[in-house]
Design a protein around this motif. Sequence first.
Motif, short mmCIF file in Angstrom:
data_model
loop_
_atom_site.label_atom_id
_atom_site.label_comp_id
_atom_site.label_asym_id
_atom_site.label_seq_id
_atom_site.Cartn_x
_atom_site.Cartn_y
_atom_site.Cartn_z
N ASP A 602 0.89 4.26 6.73
CA ASP A 602 2.21 3.87 6.19
C ASP A 602 2.40 4.36 4.76
O ASP A 602 2.96 3.65 3.92
CB ASP A 602 2.37 2.34 6.23
N GLY A 603 1.93 5.54 4.45
CA GLY A 603 2.12 6.10 3.11
C GLY A 603 1.25 5.46 2.05
O GLY A 603 1.45 5.68 0.85
N LEU A 604 0.28 4.64 2.50
CA LEU A 604 -0.61 3.97 1.54
C LEU A 604 -2.07 4.35 1.76
O LEU A 604 -2.46 4.72 2.87
CB LEU A 604 -0.48 2.44 1.69
N ILE A 605 -2.84 4.25 0.70
CA ILE A 605 -4.29 4.34 0.80
C ILE A 605 -4.83 2.99 0.33
O ILE A 605 -4.63 2.61 -0.82
CB ILE A 605 -4.86 5.49 -0.06
N ARG A 606 -5.46 2.30 1.28
CA ARG A 606 -5.83 0.92 1.01
C ARG A 606 -7.34 0.76 1.08
O ARG A 606 -7.99 1.23 2.01
CB ARG A 606 -5.14 0.00 2.03
N SER A 607 -7.89 0.06 0.08
CA SER A 607 -9.32 -0.25 0.11
C SER A 607 -9.52 -1.50 0.94
O SER A 607 -8.89 -2.53 0.68
CB SER A 607 -9.84 -0.48 -1.31
N GLU A 608 -10.36 -1.41 1.95
CA GLU A 608 -10.58 -2.56 2.83
C GLU A 608 -11.29 -3.69 2.08
O GLU A 608 -11.00 -4.85 2.27
CB GLU A 608 -11.39 -2.17 4.05
N ASN A 609 -12.24 -3.33 1.20
CA ASN A 609 -13.02 -4.35 0.49
C ASN A 609 -12.20 -5.06 -0.58
O ASN A 609 -12.32 -6.27 -0.76
CB ASN A 609 -14.23 -3.71 -0.19
N HIS A 610 -11.37 -4.33 -1.27
CA HIS A 610 -10.64 -4.92 -2.39
C HIS A 610 -9.24 -5.35 -2.02
O HIS A 610 -8.55 -5.97 -2.82
CB HIS A 610 -10.58 -3.92 -3.56
N ASN A 611 -8.85 -4.96 -0.78
CA ASN A 611 -7.49 -5.24 -0.34
C ASN A 611 -6.44 -4.84 -1.38
O ASN A 611 -5.52 -5.57 -1.68
CB ASN A 611 -7.33 -6.72 0.04
N GLN A 612 -6.67 -3.70 -1.97
CA GLN A 612 -5.71 -3.17 -2.93
C GLN A 612 -5.31 -1.79 -2.43
O GLN A 612 -6.08 -1.11 -1.75
CB GLN A 612 -6.36 -3.00 -4.30
N SER A 613 -4.12 -1.36 -2.80
CA SER A 613 -3.73 -0.03 -2.33
C SER A 613 -2.93 0.73 -3.37
O SER A 613 -2.39 0.14 -4.31
CB SER A 613 -2.91 -0.17 -1.04
N VAL A 614 -2.92 2.03 -3.18
CA VAL A 614 -2.01 2.90 -3.94
C VAL A 614 -1.23 3.69 -2.90
O VAL A 614 -1.63 3.76 -1.73
CB VAL A 614 -2.77 3.89 -4.85
N THR A 615 -0.13 4.26 -3.31
CA THR A 615 0.57 5.09 -2.33
C THR A 615 -0.15 6.43 -2.23
O THR A 615 -0.86 6.86 -3.15
CB THR A 615 2.05 5.33 -2.72
N PHE A 616 0.06 7.04 -1.07
CA PHE A 616 -0.53 8.37 -0.83
C PHE A 616 -0.11 9.32 -1.94
O PHE A 616 -0.91 10.08 -2.49
CB PHE A 616 -0.05 8.86 0.55
N LEU A 617 1.19 9.22 -2.31
CA LEU A 617 1.74 10.12 -3.31
C LEU A 617 1.12 9.90 -4.69
O LEU A 617 0.82 10.85 -5.43
CB LEU A 617 3.27 9.94 -3.37
N GLU A 618 0.87 8.62 -5.02
CA GLU A 618 0.20 8.32 -6.30
C GLU A 618 -1.19 8.95 -6.33
O GLU A 618 -1.61 9.53 -7.34
CB GLU A 618 0.08 6.80 -6.50
N ALA A 619 -1.90 8.84 -5.22
CA ALA A 619 -3.23 9.43 -5.15
C ALA A 619 -3.16 10.94 -5.28
O ALA A 619 -3.98 11.56 -5.97
CB ALA A 619 -3.93 9.02 -3.86
N VAL A 620 -2.15 11.54 -4.62
CA VAL A 620 -1.97 12.99 -4.71
C VAL A 620 -1.73 13.40 -6.17
O VAL A 620 -2.35 14.33 -6.69
CB VAL A 620 -0.80 13.47 -3.80
N GLU A 621 -0.83 12.66 -6.82
CA GLU A 621 -0.51 12.98 -8.22
C GLU A 621 -1.75 12.85 -9.11
O GLU A 621 -2.02 13.69 -9.97
CB GLU A 621 0.61 12.08 -8.73
N LYS A 622 -2.51 11.81 -8.87
CA LYS A 622 -3.73 11.58 -9.67
C LYS A 622 -4.72 12.72 -9.46
O LYS A 622 -5.29 13.27 -10.40
CB LYS A 622 -4.34 10.23 -9.26
N ALA A 623 -4.89 13.08 -8.16
CA ALA A 623 -5.85 14.14 -7.84
C ALA A 623 -5.42 15.46 -8.48
O ALA A 623 -6.25 16.25 -8.92
CB ALA A 623 -5.99 14.28 -6.33
#
Lengths: 808, 329
Positions: A602-623
């Motif tokens: 759903d356009g998100l990258i979510r950590s299962e352990n921390h139950n926190q997420s960023v959007t796919f696009l945010e991760a792309v921009e960061k990378a």
Amino acid sequence: MVDLTKGYPDKGYKIIGKPVPLIDSRAKVMGQALYTDDIRLHNPLTIKILRSPYPSANILSLDTKDALALKGVKGILTGADFKNTFGVLTISKDEPAIARDVVRYEGEPIAAVAAETETIAEAALKLIKVNYEITEAVLDSKTALKPTDRPLHPELNKENNLHKKVLQEFGDMEQGFSEADVVIEKRFRFASINHGFTEPHATQVEIDNKGNITVYSATQVPHYLHMAMAEVLEIPEHNIRIVKPHLGGGFGGKSDPFPHEMIAAKFALDLGRNVKIKFTREEVFFSHHGRHQTDLTMKLGFSKEKGITALGLDTLIDGGAYGSFGIVTTYYNGVLLQGPYKIPNFRFHVNRMYTNKPMCGAMRGHGGVNPRFASEVLLDMACAEIGLDPAETRLKMIHKENTLTTNEFRITSVGLQNGLKEAMRRTKWHEKYGKLPFGKGIGVACGFFISGSALPIHWNKLPSSTVRMTIDHDGGVTVYSGATDIGQGSDTMLAQMAAEVLGQSLGNIKVISADTRITPVDLGSYSSRVTFMAGNASRNAAIRMRKILVEAACALLDIDPPKYEKPEKSKDFFRQGGLKPDFEQGFLGPNPDYSDGFIFEDGLIRSENHNQSVTFLEAVEKALEFEGILQTSGTYRAPKLGGKFKGAGAGLSPSYSFTAFIVEVTVDSETGFIKVDKATCAHDCGFPLNPLAVNGQIEGCIHMGLGQALMEEMVYDNGATQNPSFLDYKIPSAFEQPVVDIVPTFSDDSEGPFGAKEAGEGILAPIIPAIANAVYDAVGIRLTQLPMRPDRVIFALEKAKKDKGATS
Amino acid sequence: MSTLLESFNYVRPTNLDQLNLLVMDYITKGYDFTFSAGGTDIIPRLKKQIFNPENLISLSGISDLKGIEKKGEIIIIGALTTLDDLANHDLIKKYFPTLAHAAHKVASPQIRNRATLGGNIMVDNRCSYINQSSLNRDCHAPCFKADGDICHIVKRAKRGDEVLCQARFVSDTAPVLLLLEANITIMGQGGLRKIKLNDLYLNDGIDNRSLRKDELITKIEVKIPENESLHYEKLAIRNALDFPSLGVAVCLSEQNLSVALTGLNPRPGLFKAKIKNYNNFDEMVSDICDQALAFAVTYNQDFFPRAYRKSMIPVFIKRGISNILKEKK
């Protein structure tokens, strides 16, 4: 709508295993997809080829003066303009771009004209004067075995026209036959058949002012064409760019470098002009490269308790004028019999002959189709003689998982048993076999095929397939692959890999394929290798991309990125896939387990352990902050396989597919017509990545198999192709297609991408003997010659009547 | 070999007067010309350069030659009626279902949309040596039909033989029309003439029609049968896109049994027998089979070998009869 995922395990994938239309299907049905001949280059010259009307001749003289003088003619090429011969296999580069001094088949190029218009080019062909000395032609493979002073290829220093002989023996044949309850030997004959693809060969060449050429060509093998062209034209590969536009069917018929491709490139270089050439259907038949005409004698030893005790065959295949893939075909005529059943004692002897006919090469099911027919018919005969149920017998004999064949093929996943059982249940096999009224019959046959040749044609240490992947600033993913979509849907498969791993929709993945300037090397679309090899490469490129995005997400979330430990090497020779990816190596491993504690959806990258997420696009921009470009590569390498004997490499594959067919027929005993009423297919392609595409392949294989079974054959008269058209070369129409029932069949392949194996070729072979075995059940005759034309049915029925009369 | 047609002059008159003037003009000037109806038989032959007319007169614009009408007990079919229109026309389906069936057995939907009934009864005879690309024809010496001096299927044939060329008659609709005793109207420079369809056909693969260069078929007339029942069966390896390897039409009435054959000799075969006594019906059937077999001259110029095609003649005749009898019950 039928739910095509029904019957397959739910593995929780989003895109994989779902029936998705091919990503280019809309453009194709709307007429928007550009095929080679649709491309409009600036002011191209048209090329036409003058072809030999004789199958065997010496060219005494060739006068192009008048043709060259014709207004609008820009150039003429003859054999003298090409120094180097070529061929898809390094070990038989025996084909000239244009015949030089000697003509070896009717239709061979003698000269080529490039002119401002097609009309001028055609007019010019008529002005070329050729003085031929007609020589005695070798028209069949038996004659080709005889000693001669004038072999087609004197450079081989042989006293006859033998191209390749393969003899392999495993176990003890005598012992094997002595253990048999029944030994049956029979002779079989198979006509040569043509691929019958829809799009005729076509090539266009664009040249820039520095002498670089871009070759648009309808080819299955851009990489091999690239190499062959550089060698023939004697220019560096980097001056050549091969692009494969949309392609209208290959089936092996576009898996060689072709003379017209060399001719077109040479004209462009010589004249500094863009050029184009397209074949007529007749030219397609003249250049052929289809399935070899085959004479084979097979002997089967069969024991009630042990199953097959020995199998031996002697085979003569008619290769035509040049090598093409013939050496591989020669091996495949034997080694592809090593499945689906264990054959403890096995011997095969195959001779490929040169004759003065259009060359034969690779065609769907390559080399394995004709011997498969023989072995499945013999097995059926053995069952009938002993009184065994042929389906139950086969069921017992199918390879178990994780075994080695007699010639040391590694059999990993096998899911056919359940599929065949279900096919028997669905068809009410036990209620029908041997019990239907005269004229109605049911038959069974099985098959097996490689999921890609483990060894490359040109020996090298490069990966079998490499995929490059990028992500744009807006998150769009692009897959760059040399894999060649020839209509089978490999572009869609590559996109599915990326979409699943990166949690994207299919629409967010772009695929750029088969362009040697942009895409990394893939060996091409042959030997059913693309899904297994390029699929794994695309999957691995996506996994590397996923790692980058996960690390970027962790930086944004201020959490520790997952630790990617070096996985332990698998100790299990049969299961080397599904381990954690080895990020320290270029090759992550086959089908690695990329679970990393994150969920991409759903356009998100979510950590299962921390139950926190960023959007796919945010991760792309960061990378992108780190590198400025988001790019990864992925590769596939086949594991080390095979025995140590000569020729052990032929037929090696990281995995094998298995197929069973149950076919129901009606035979008209007065006219001899065979009507295939229903075909029930169980094909173990591991885990089907796209059931819609797999079913399409099954339906296509049935139709193609029907053609070879019932009507297709190349007809030659004195070396001349007598049926070079779709009117006279009989491909079944839609009317002949039977009702098709596809039984969901699967297995757990650890190394195929998401567990997948091939689904393009293996299906073809067993439909043909299944028809023959059903005909036996219907009217009690054994047909040993393809196609099983009505007149042959009538002949066999009359013979059976006579034989019966003689014995009673 | 070519994807192009040789150049020719194409003319398309839009009514019969224009057509007549044009033909007259061409004849006066000594021009070479040929007619084309749907073009589905001619265009492939032009592409293969089997013949190269200077002028091609297309009849497709002449609407007077299209359509089907009933006049009393006669059905009149315009020669340019397409096979698709024919096969789906209410009058044809009602009175001549076998003709509709035969028309439907021709080629494919695309071709039936263009091909006409006149064209189908005029379709040129075929042989696996002449209906080829020019390259293939170059590979063999030119045959009689290509103005050469050899026949590749009857090796001993020579000029002066009664039947010079064995190119086969391949119309699917003609055998049914022959049994219906169709008449055709022919228009030429001499005016109109009406002949029996059977008189159109000559027993030679080259000159296989009794029309003069300037003549063309304008209409086909068929009388509505009183008590005849027909059946047509076609032998072809596939159910579409094939010329008949053999076609057998059977017609049974209370008084007569007749059979017409296509796909064998240079001209269609037509055999009749009077039914005097139904008790020896089988004998009569076997007699008509013998007649058909005696007529049939088969050569290996087809997908099927000659012996098989010949052996299917009695099979198809008997099937035709039993089908008719079955339907009557």
